[in-house]
Design a protein around this motif. Structure first.
Motif, short mmCIF file in Angstrom:
data_model
loop_
_atom_site.label_atom_id
_atom_site.label_comp_id
_atom_site.label_asym_id
_atom_site.label_seq_id
_atom_site.Cartn_x
_atom_site.Cartn_y
_atom_site.Cartn_z
N ASP A 110 86.95 16.88 13.02
CA ASP A 110 86.15 15.90 13.74
C ASP A 110 84.68 16.25 13.61
OD1 ASP A 110 88.34 14.47 14.64
OD2 ASP A 110 88.54 15.64 16.48
N ALA A 111 83.85 15.25 13.38
CA ALA A 111 82.41 15.47 13.20
C ALA A 111 81.68 14.19 13.55
CB ALA A 111 82.10 15.89 11.77
N ALA A 112 80.35 14.33 13.76
CA ALA A 112 79.53 13.15 14.03
C ALA A 112 79.32 12.32 12.77
CB ALA A 112 78.19 13.58 14.60
N GLY A 113 79.44 12.95 11.62
CA GLY A 113 79.28 12.27 10.35
C GLY A 113 79.70 13.18 9.22
N TYR A 114 79.84 12.61 8.03
CA TYR A 114 80.30 13.38 6.88
C TYR A 114 79.44 13.07 5.66
CZ TYR A 114 84.58 13.64 9.70
OH TYR A 114 85.47 13.82 10.72
N VAL A 115 79.22 14.11 4.84
CA VAL A 115 78.68 13.94 3.50
C VAL A 115 79.73 14.50 2.54
CG1 VAL A 115 76.89 14.57 1.84
CG2 VAL A 115 76.28 14.08 4.22
N PHE A 116 80.22 13.67 1.63
CA PHE A 116 81.21 14.08 0.65
C PHE A 116 80.52 14.22 -0.70
CE2 PHE A 116 83.70 11.37 3.66
CZ PHE A 116 84.41 12.39 4.27
N VAL A 117 80.69 15.38 -1.34
CA VAL A 117 80.11 15.63 -2.66
C VAL A 117 81.26 15.91 -3.62
CG1 VAL A 117 78.49 16.98 -4.04
CG2 VAL A 117 78.02 16.57 -1.60
N ALA A 118 81.52 14.98 -4.53
CA ALA A 118 82.66 15.09 -5.44
C ALA A 118 82.19 15.29 -6.86
CB ALA A 118 83.52 13.83 -5.36
N TRP A 140 79.70 7.99 7.13
CA TRP A 140 79.92 8.88 6.00
C TRP A 140 79.22 8.34 4.77
CZ3 TRP A 140 82.42 7.14 1.54
CH2 TRP A 140 83.08 5.92 1.65
N ARG A 141 78.91 9.26 3.88
CA ARG A 141 78.40 8.87 2.57
C ARG A 141 79.01 9.78 1.51
NH1 ARG A 141 73.35 11.97 1.54
NH2 ARG A 141 72.88 13.18 3.43
N MET A 142 79.19 9.21 0.34
CA MET A 142 79.82 9.92 -0.77
C MET A 142 78.86 9.95 -1.96
SD MET A 142 82.76 11.12 -2.31
CE MET A 142 84.19 10.41 -1.46
N VAL A 143 78.65 11.13 -2.54
CA VAL A 143 77.94 11.27 -3.80
C VAL A 143 78.95 11.81 -4.80
CG1 VAL A 143 75.97 12.25 -4.99
CG2 VAL A 143 75.80 11.72 -2.56
N TYR A 144 79.19 11.06 -5.86
CA TYR A 144 80.29 11.33 -6.79
C TYR A 144 79.72 11.42 -8.20
CZ TYR A 144 84.74 10.12 -9.22
OH TYR A 144 85.85 10.09 -10.03
N GLY A 145 79.82 12.61 -8.78
CA GLY A 145 79.33 12.84 -10.12
C GLY A 145 80.47 12.97 -11.13
N GLY A 146 80.19 12.54 -12.36
CA GLY A 146 81.17 12.66 -13.44
C GLY A 146 80.46 12.67 -14.78
N LEU A 185 70.16 17.12 6.99
CA LEU A 185 71.46 16.72 7.52
C LEU A 185 71.37 16.46 9.02
CD1 LEU A 185 73.84 19.27 5.73
CD2 LEU A 185 73.57 16.83 5.20
N ALA A 186 71.91 15.34 9.47
CA ALA A 186 71.90 15.02 10.89
C ALA A 186 72.75 16.01 11.67
CB ALA A 186 72.40 13.60 11.09
N GLU A 187 72.40 16.21 12.92
CA GLU A 187 73.15 17.12 13.79
C GLU A 187 74.62 16.70 13.84
OE1 GLU A 187 73.67 20.42 16.11
OE2 GLU A 187 71.82 19.77 15.14
N GLY A 188 75.50 17.68 13.67
CA GLY A 188 76.93 17.42 13.76
C GLY A 188 77.56 16.90 12.49
N THR A 189 76.78 16.81 11.41
CA THR A 189 77.33 16.34 10.12
C THR A 189 77.97 17.49 9.37
OG1 THR A 189 75.70 14.57 9.91
CG2 THR A 189 76.77 15.31 7.89
N LEU A 190 79.17 17.26 8.82
CA LEU A 190 79.84 18.25 7.99
C LEU A 190 79.80 17.79 6.54
CD1 LEU A 190 83.04 19.21 10.05
CD2 LEU A 190 80.89 20.48 9.83
N VAL A 191 79.68 18.78 5.63
CA VAL A 191 79.65 18.51 4.20
C VAL A 191 80.97 18.98 3.59
CG1 VAL A 191 78.51 19.04 2.01
CG2 VAL A 191 77.15 18.78 4.11
N TYR A 192 81.67 18.08 2.92
CA TYR A 192 82.91 18.41 2.22
C TYR A 192 82.67 18.24 0.73
CZ TYR A 192 85.80 18.59 6.42
OH TYR A 192 86.35 18.95 7.63
N THR A 193 83.06 19.25 -0.05
CA THR A 193 82.85 19.17 -1.49
C THR A 193 84.04 19.72 -2.25
OG1 THR A 193 81.32 19.74 -3.30
CG2 THR A 193 81.65 21.40 -1.61
N CYS A 194 84.31 19.10 -3.39
CA CYS A 194 85.38 19.55 -4.28
C CYS A 194 84.99 19.18 -5.70
CB CYS A 194 86.71 18.89 -3.90
SG CYS A 194 88.13 19.48 -4.88
#
Length: 316
Positions: A110-118, A140-146, A185-194
């Motif tokens: 659980d978080a106030a917001g998410y940043v996803f980096v793929a 949430w926002r997603m940044v997706y590189g390929g 990053l806003a307070e409470g935002t988690l960054v998920y990356t894979c």
């Protein structure tokens, strides 16, 4: 293999459908041969898949509400150890495969917001997370590189979700501008990356550890000066005591003693050999447990971790 021959945590499933999602990326849908519902899972979970005489981990990238199907995305990687190559060249609809029940060491907190980096095929666990964040109504926002736009899978599904998605094909825009992505990053935002290791390392350099959650494809190379001396392990459940020599893992010593232990990657990244610690202090060398979990010493990955106290008592 009959259902009776499967381990308790394994399932025998049938390939229902295989779909091209991008250049070199196949999605594979797996169902129970009798149409039964499958064990529940949450975004970030993966399954072990027995393919081509090997066991490989693949993130679930479907919708957890679809209880009758597991979907994975598989990149054709000719330079890999062969699992993905077999999926692309040998696996076909109608065939049966053995898989594990889902495990999740990359759960969406659980978080106030998410940043996803793929990065590349690293989109697979993050797609399920983005879908869940949208369902919760969490920003949430997603940044997706390929490498190229045509090699980037599931972009249509991402576009259909209620969130901010930025696609960064390398041949068009270069690498992801992580300084810009992770600034302010806003307070409470988690960054998920894979994704590939260079991306993960770059994100780690720029993101506070308490905000970052990541999952690796492979264990990074770590130079260690530690003494890999011998130690003793009491396996409380089986009544066996192991002498683990330098250069031998606890997992290997247990197997040499005739114990049956779940394992897969043997690199400390999949979690299949996670074992409860009853006494002693582990020398944690995995890339899966958090810093807090390492400090708690409640469990350890016996494929790579060793002993810092001379003796361990494990629930084996």
């Amino acid at each position: 293999m009959s259902d009776n021959a499967l381990r308790q945590s394994e399932l025998r499933l049938t390939v229902h459908r295989m779909t091209w999602e991008a250049d070199g990326v196949l999605s594979v849908e797996l169902v129970h041969p009798e149409g039964k519902p499958l064990p529940a899972w949450t975004p970030g979970a993966h399954i072990d898949v027995h393919v081509g005489g090997q066991i490989r981990q693949y993130s679930l990238c479907g919708d957890p509400r679809s209880t009758w199907v597991y979907r994975i995305g598989v990149l054709d990687a000719p330079s890999s150890r062969g699992g993905s190559r077999y999926v692309h060249t040998g696996l076909r609809p109608g065939q049966d495969v053995t898989v594990s029940e889902p495990r999740n060491h990359f759960a969406l907190e659980d978080a106030a917001g998410y940043v996803f980096v793929a990065g590349g095929i690293g989109i697979t666990p993050l797609l399920a997370m983005a879908r869940e964040a949208a369902r919760r109504g969490t920003p949430w926002r997603m940044v997706y590189g390929g490498r190229t736009r045509s090699s980037m899978a599931f972009t249509g599904e991402l576009a259909a979700l209620d969130g901010e998605v930025a696609l960064v094909p390398q041949d068009e825009h270069g690498h992801i501008d992580l300084d810009a992505v992770l600034a302010g990053l806003a307070e409470g935002t988690l960054v998920y990356t894979c994704g590939p290791e260079p991306l993960l390392a770059a994100v780690e350099e720029r993101c506070p550890a308490d905000r970052l959650r990541l999952e690796r494809f492979a264990a990074p190379v770590v130079e260690r000066a530690d003494d890999d001396g011998a130690f003793e392990v009491e396996c409380r459940g089986s009544g066996v005591t192991l002498s683990v020599g330098a250069g031998t893992s606890i997992l290997q010593a247990a197997e040499d003693a005739g114990l049956t232990v779940s394992s897969s990657c043997r690199d400390g990244i999949c979690g299949s050999c996670e074992t409860r610690v009853l006494d002693g202090v582990p020398d944690h060398r995995d890339f899966l447990l958090s810093e807090a979990e390492h400090t708690a010493n409640a469990t350890m990955m016996i494929c790579v971790s060793r002993c810092a106290s001379g003796r361990l008592v494990l629930d084996l």
